[in-house]
Design an enzyme around this catalytic site. Sequence first.
Site, PDB file in Angstrom:
ATOM      1  N   HIS A  54      35.140  65.552  34.873  1.00 12.98           N
ATOM      2  CA  HIS A  54      34.774  64.080  35.436  1.00 12.98           C
ATOM      3  C   HIS A  54      34.557  63.127  34.387  1.00 12.98           C
ATOM      4  CE1 HIS A  54      32.670  66.058  39.493  1.00 12.98           C
ATOM      5  NE2 HIS A  54      33.973  66.528  39.160  1.00 12.98           N
ATOM      6  N   GLU A  56      32.383  61.243  33.372  1.00 12.12           N
ATOM      7  CA  GLU A  56      31.161  61.294  32.315  1.00 12.12           C
ATOM      8  C   GLU A  56      31.619  62.249  31.147  1.00 12.12           C
ATOM      9  OE1 GLU A  56      28.941  61.227  36.413  1.00 12.12           O
ATOM     10  OE2 GLU A  56      31.041  61.640  35.604  1.00 12.12           O
ATOM     11  N   CYS A  79      27.096  63.718  39.210  1.00 12.96           N
ATOM     12  CA  CYS A  79      26.906  64.773  40.106  1.00 12.96           C
ATOM     13  C   CYS A  79      25.671  65.695  39.925  1.00 12.96           C
ATOM     14  CB  CYS A  79      28.288  65.579  40.434  1.00 12.96           C
ATOM     15  SG  CYS A  79      28.829  66.454  38.902  1.00 12.96           S
ATOM     16  N   CYS A  88      27.487  66.699  35.992  1.00  9.05           N
ATOM     17  CA  CYS A  88      27.448  65.725  34.992  1.00  9.05           C
ATOM     18  C   CYS A  88      26.195  65.359  34.631  1.00  9.05           C
ATOM     19  CB  CYS A  88      28.191  64.589  35.674  1.00  9.05           C
ATOM     20  SG  CYS A  88      30.202  65.088  35.763  1.00  9.05           S
TER      21      CYS A  88
END
Length: 295
Positions: A54, A56, A79, A88
Amino acid sequence: MPTSVELAAMRRAIVISASGLGATSPNPAVGCVILDAAGRTVGEGYHLRKGDPHAEVNALAAASARAAGGTAVVTLEPCNHEGLTPACHQALLDAKIARVLIAVMDPTSRGEGGAARLRKAGVDVQTHVLEEEALVVLGPWRTSLSHQRPVLHLMLQTDPAGQPTTPTTEALAQLALERQTHDLLISPDGSAEEGQIGSHGRRFSVPAHPVPDEPGDTVAALTEAGARTVLLVGPSKLSERLLSEALVDRLTLLVPVPEPSQATTTTPAPLLPDGYVLSRITRVGSQLVISAGRR
């Protein structure tokens, strides 16, 4: 309140998030910028496709140890669950991030959201930072979640009187641009292909050819494929049926620029179907590009 540096970082995160358009679905296109404790940008990243890290995680990897005590500026709430990738919010905690700015809250959070978990861990969290600007990218994804189906965008070439006609060279060039930000392209013959060929990751598929010409079956097939945004090229029986059932969310009309003065003995066709309003008009070469959305 966010500082001017943080607001600039959020706009940067929004811009880079758009790099994932047409590839991340069914996931959203997200961007992240990491500022160190002194407010300097030390890392940035975006989500490329489902199954890949992701935004991040990519930004933290770029920042490495410089993220400690710093700020994560992210366009969507981190998330809170592990799926194909780790959670994350935990990655931010492991990196010792002290502050998190979030533009859009995640409606798919399972139970307690990532923002709440970060706050419980002592992280300073601010939400809804430049939310409307972030929705320029995340809006179609969120709308798709709300409708529980993909956002459908119909593109039509018309003659000056408003009747559908064969696409011009300029119209085909415009189509080539538009398809890059959509998950799927549906041609007038019902054939389907990725907007960007080979761009998507796991849990995405291309529907069988041709797609059904019954609207309910079509929408179900596109949803099952994992699409969030679909570009349909008209005219076709399918596009007419989708319009008649108010399932087309966006319209793009490509109209030749008319002569400055011209006589007519016939009434031109209505520019837009009922229920649509103009949102943007621009000129590209000898074409007017007219955008509209549902009221």
